[in-house]
Motif scaffolding. Structure first.
Motif, PDB file in Angstrom:
ATOM      1  N   LYS A  95       0.639  -1.212  -0.027  1.00 17.16           N
ATOM      2  CA  LYS A  95       0.060  -0.048   0.053  1.00 17.16           C
ATOM      3  C   LYS A  95       0.821   1.595  -0.081  1.00 17.16           C
ATOM      4  CE  LYS A  95      -4.091   1.407   2.439  1.00 17.16           C
ATOM      5  NZ  LYS A  95      -4.969   1.512   3.567  1.00 17.16           N
ATOM      6  N   TYR A  96       2.018   1.339   0.615  1.00 15.31           N
ATOM      7  CA  TYR A  96       2.887   2.451   0.770  1.00 15.31           C
ATOM      8  C   TYR A  96       4.099   2.454  -0.123  1.00 15.31           C
ATOM      9  CZ  TYR A  96      -0.358   2.644   4.846  1.00 15.31           C
ATOM     10  OH  TYR A  96      -1.567   2.323   5.509  1.00 15.31           O
ATOM     11  N   ASP A  97       4.081   1.511  -1.214  1.00 18.49           N
ATOM     12  CA  ASP A  97       5.172   1.347  -1.752  1.00 18.49           C
ATOM     13  C   ASP A  97       5.261   2.858  -2.646  1.00 18.49           C
ATOM     14  OD1 ASP A  97       7.268   0.122  -2.767  1.00 18.49           O
ATOM     15  OD2 ASP A  97       6.641  -1.659  -2.931  1.00 18.49           O
ATOM     16  N   TYR A  98       6.398   3.060  -3.250  1.00 18.69           N
ATOM     17  CA  TYR A  98       6.604   4.224  -4.271  1.00 18.69           C
ATOM     18  C   TYR A  98       5.665   4.308  -5.224  1.00 18.69           C
ATOM     19  CZ  TYR A  98       8.875   7.980  -6.651  1.00 18.69           C
ATOM     20  OH  TYR A  98       9.321   8.959  -7.234  1.00 18.69           O
ATOM     21  N   PRO A  99       4.802   5.215  -5.384  1.00 18.30           N
ATOM     22  CA  PRO A  99       3.710   5.382  -6.524  1.00 18.30           C
ATOM     23  C   PRO A  99       4.090   4.941  -7.858  1.00 18.30           C
ATOM     24  CG  PRO A  99       3.679   7.354  -5.116  1.00 18.30           C
ATOM     25  CD  PRO A  99       5.151   6.559  -4.804  1.00 18.30           C
ATOM     26  N   SER A 100       5.414   4.984  -8.143  1.00 25.20           N
ATOM     27  CA  SER A 100       5.383   4.455  -9.645  1.00 25.20           C
ATOM     28  C   SER A 100       5.538   3.061  -9.770  1.00 25.20           C
ATOM     29  CB  SER A 100       7.131   4.966 -10.117  1.00 25.20           C
ATOM     30  OG  SER A 100       7.042   6.431 -10.043  1.00 25.20           O
ATOM     31  N   ILE A 101       5.471   2.453  -8.682  1.00 21.50           N
ATOM     32  CA  ILE A 101       5.138   0.683  -8.663  1.00 21.50           C
ATOM     33  C   ILE A 101       3.863   0.566  -8.664  1.00 21.50           C
ATOM     34  CG2 ILE A 101       5.733  -1.075  -7.534  1.00 21.50           C
ATOM     35  CD1 ILE A 101       7.746  -0.295  -5.891  1.00 21.50           C
ATOM     36  N   THR A 102       3.073   1.211  -8.064  1.00 19.67           N
ATOM     37  CA  THR A 102       1.675   0.829  -7.926  1.00 19.67           C
ATOM     38  C   THR A 102       0.790   1.437  -9.164  1.00 19.67           C
ATOM     39  OG1 THR A 102       1.131   2.860  -6.105  1.00 19.67           O
ATOM     40  CG2 THR A 102       1.692   0.644  -5.450  1.00 19.67           C
ATOM     41  N   ALA A 103       0.948   2.852  -9.257  1.00 21.31           N
ATOM     42  CA  ALA A 103       0.078   3.528 -10.244  1.00 21.31           C
ATOM     43  C   ALA A 103      -0.060   2.805 -11.385  1.00 21.31           C
ATOM     44  CB  ALA A 103       0.576   4.919 -10.453  1.00 21.31           C
ATOM     45  N   PRO A 104       0.990   2.268 -12.312  1.00 22.28           N
ATOM     46  CA  PRO A 104       0.742   1.470 -13.631  1.00 22.28           C
ATOM     47  C   PRO A 104      -0.246   0.501 -13.309  1.00 22.28           C
ATOM     48  CG  PRO A 104       3.045   1.973 -13.038  1.00 22.28           C
ATOM     49  CD  PRO A 104       2.600   2.308 -11.868  1.00 22.28           C
ATOM     50  N   PHE A 105      -0.182  -0.263 -12.305  1.00 22.97           N
ATOM     51  CA  PHE A 105      -1.247  -1.331 -12.181  1.00 22.97           C
ATOM     52  C   PHE A 105      -2.681  -0.718 -12.125  1.00 22.97           C
ATOM     53  CE2 PHE A 105       2.546  -3.547 -10.966  1.00 22.97           C
ATOM     54  CZ  PHE A 105       2.622  -4.662 -11.863  1.00 22.97           C
ATOM     55  N   ILE A 106      -2.871   0.363 -11.210  1.00 22.68           N
ATOM     56  CA  ILE A 106      -4.140   0.587 -10.993  1.00 22.68           C
ATOM     57  C   ILE A 106      -4.787   1.496 -12.179  1.00 22.68           C
ATOM     58  CG2 ILE A 106      -5.243   2.495  -9.222  1.00 22.68           C
ATOM     59  CD1 ILE A 106      -2.758   2.033  -7.163  1.00 22.68           C
ATOM     60  N   GLN A 107      -3.810   2.170 -12.739  1.00 25.93           N
ATOM     61  CA  GLN A 107      -4.383   3.160 -13.859  1.00 25.93           C
ATOM     62  C   GLN A 107      -4.865   2.258 -14.893  1.00 25.93           C
ATOM     63  OE1 GLN A 107      -3.902   6.181 -13.222  1.00 25.93           O
ATOM     64  NE2 GLN A 107      -4.236   7.215 -14.811  1.00 25.93           N
ATOM     65  N   ASN A 108      -4.237   0.996 -15.227  1.00 20.99           N
ATOM     66  CA  ASN A 108      -4.435  -0.001 -16.102  1.00 20.99           C
ATOM     67  C   ASN A 108      -5.390  -0.937 -15.727  1.00 20.99           C
ATOM     68  OD1 ASN A 108      -2.817   0.916 -18.736  1.00 20.99           O
ATOM     69  ND2 ASN A 108      -1.459   1.069 -16.931  1.00 20.99           N
ATOM     70  N   GLY A 109      -6.355  -0.599 -14.715  1.00 14.26           N
ATOM     71  CA  GLY A 109      -7.366  -1.617 -14.282  1.00 14.26           C
ATOM     72  C   GLY A 109      -7.088  -2.771 -13.859  1.00 14.26           C
ATOM     73  N   PHE A 110      -5.986  -3.175 -13.331  1.00 12.47           N
ATOM     74  CA  PHE A 110      -5.713  -4.668 -12.955  1.00 12.47           C
ATOM     75  C   PHE A 110      -6.434  -4.978 -11.707  1.00 12.47           C
ATOM     76  CE2 PHE A 110      -2.213  -4.172 -15.985  1.00 12.47           C
ATOM     77  CZ  PHE A 110      -2.093  -5.312 -16.225  1.00 12.47           C
ATOM     78  N   ASN A 111      -6.573  -6.292 -11.348  1.00 15.52           N
ATOM     79  CA  ASN A 111      -6.996  -6.695 -10.080  1.00 15.52           C
ATOM     80  C   ASN A 111      -6.218  -6.569  -9.152  1.00 15.52           C
ATOM     81  OD1 ASN A 111      -9.609  -7.849 -11.337  1.00 15.52           O
ATOM     82  ND2 ASN A 111      -8.261  -9.244 -12.348  1.00 15.52           N
ATOM     83  N   VAL A 112      -5.944  -5.541  -8.359  1.00 13.18           N
ATOM     84  CA  VAL A 112      -5.004  -5.053  -7.305  1.00 13.18           C
ATOM     85  C   VAL A 112      -5.317  -5.589  -5.961  1.00 13.18           C
ATOM     86  CG1 VAL A 112      -3.735  -3.177  -6.272  1.00 13.18           C
ATOM     87  CG2 VAL A 112      -3.985  -3.282  -9.035  1.00 13.18           C
ATOM     88  N   HIS A 113      -4.471  -6.285  -5.111  1.00 12.48           N
ATOM     89  CA  HIS A 113      -4.624  -6.275  -3.786  1.00 12.48           C
ATOM     90  C   HIS A 113      -3.388  -5.791  -3.067  1.00 12.48           C
ATOM     91  CE1 HIS A 113      -7.477  -9.501  -5.090  1.00 12.48           C
ATOM     92  NE2 HIS A 113      -6.762  -9.465  -6.023  1.00 12.48           N
TER      93      HIS A 113
END
Ligand SMILES: Cc1ncc(COP(=O)(O)O)c(C=O)c1O
Length: 242
Positions: A95-113
């Motif tokens: 959850k608190y990782d660097y946003p450049s790791i998380t944003a590409p998955f979130i932005q592209n609609g992946f199933n994120v946990h």
């Protein structure tokens, strides 16, 4: 070392590392030559220097040269890897990782946990294992050393856990590469990405990506160019051009 930084302790490599005078000079030399005789100089770069730098880097990181590619920065590489995925993977992120790791998955609609840290700091393998089981995770993407807390996840046990559950692992080594040895090939990590302007002390506009060959076989690049075709099947296929 530059005269201006002698006798001083520089403590913000986590923000941006100090580039050496020799690197600065090498960069200036090539761009000075580009201002007068660029085509000849660019061929010298392609034929002689680029192969030499790739060899030196692969020796320094102790990986086969075919598994390494140059990238402009972490976030570009993270995005091109994400674009290569199928899109229906279950992805585990911190959850608190660097946003450049998380944003590409979130932005592209992946199933994120999302993983939560324990007491705001540690990430335990038990928590990760529970999340793998509960959510049938396909991919975990995580920072080796956390940008906010400095927490370092042990890559050996993490990689072994990923193998056990057949989970692909993508590691952001921007806050560790150059400071901590990362036996990525020996550990069988799928992908390692790093911007080089921190602990590699290399300035802006360069970084590395490492691929395990099995990941490359399953996920060939979709962001491509002439160089991708010339180097199909190797990490360099992820470098579309100069
Ligand atoms: C953990 C981590 N990853 C990546 C980056 C940099 O990514 P980029 O070079 O794409 O801006 C930083 C910079 O602070 C970082 O702390």
């Amino acid at each position: 070392m530059e005269a201006s930084v002698q006798q001083k302790a520089y403590l913000n490599t986590a923000g941006c590392g100090i580039i050496s005078a020799a690197s600065l000079q090498a960069g200036a030399d090539i761009y000075n030559a580009f201002s007068v005789n660029s085509s000849t100089r660019s061929e010298i770069w392609r034929d002689k220097e680029d192969p030499l730098y790739r060899k030196t880097l692969s020796q320094f990181l102790e990986v086969e040269e075919d598994r390494l590619a140059f990238i402009p920065n972490f976030s570009y590489a993270m995005n091109i890897v994400v674009q290569s995925l199928k899109g229906d993977e279950q992805v585990l992120l911190y959850k608190y990782d660097y946003p450049s790791i998380t944003a590409p998955f979130i932005q592209n609609g992946f199933n994120v946990h999302f993983l939560e840290s324990e007491q705001g700091f540690a990430l335990s393998l038990e928590t990760i294992e529970q999340a793998f089981i509960a959510n049938k995770i396909d991919i975990i993407a995580i920072g080796h050393v956390q940008w906010q807390s400095g927490f370092k996840i042990e890559l050996g046990p993490l990689s072994a856990l990923c193998k056990k559950y057949k989970v692909r692992v993508i590691v952001d080594a921007t806050q560790s590469l150059g400071a901590i040895p990362i036996p990525m090939q020996q550990l069988g990590i799928d992908v390692v990405i790093a911007s080089n302007y921190k602990w590699m002390n290399s300035g802006f506009g360069n970084g590395i990506i490492y691929f395990d060959p099995s990941f490359l076989a399953d996920y060939p690049p979709v962001i491509t160019g002439a160089a991708s075709l010339d180097f199909a099947g190797t990490a360099r296929s992820y470098e579309p051009g100069d």
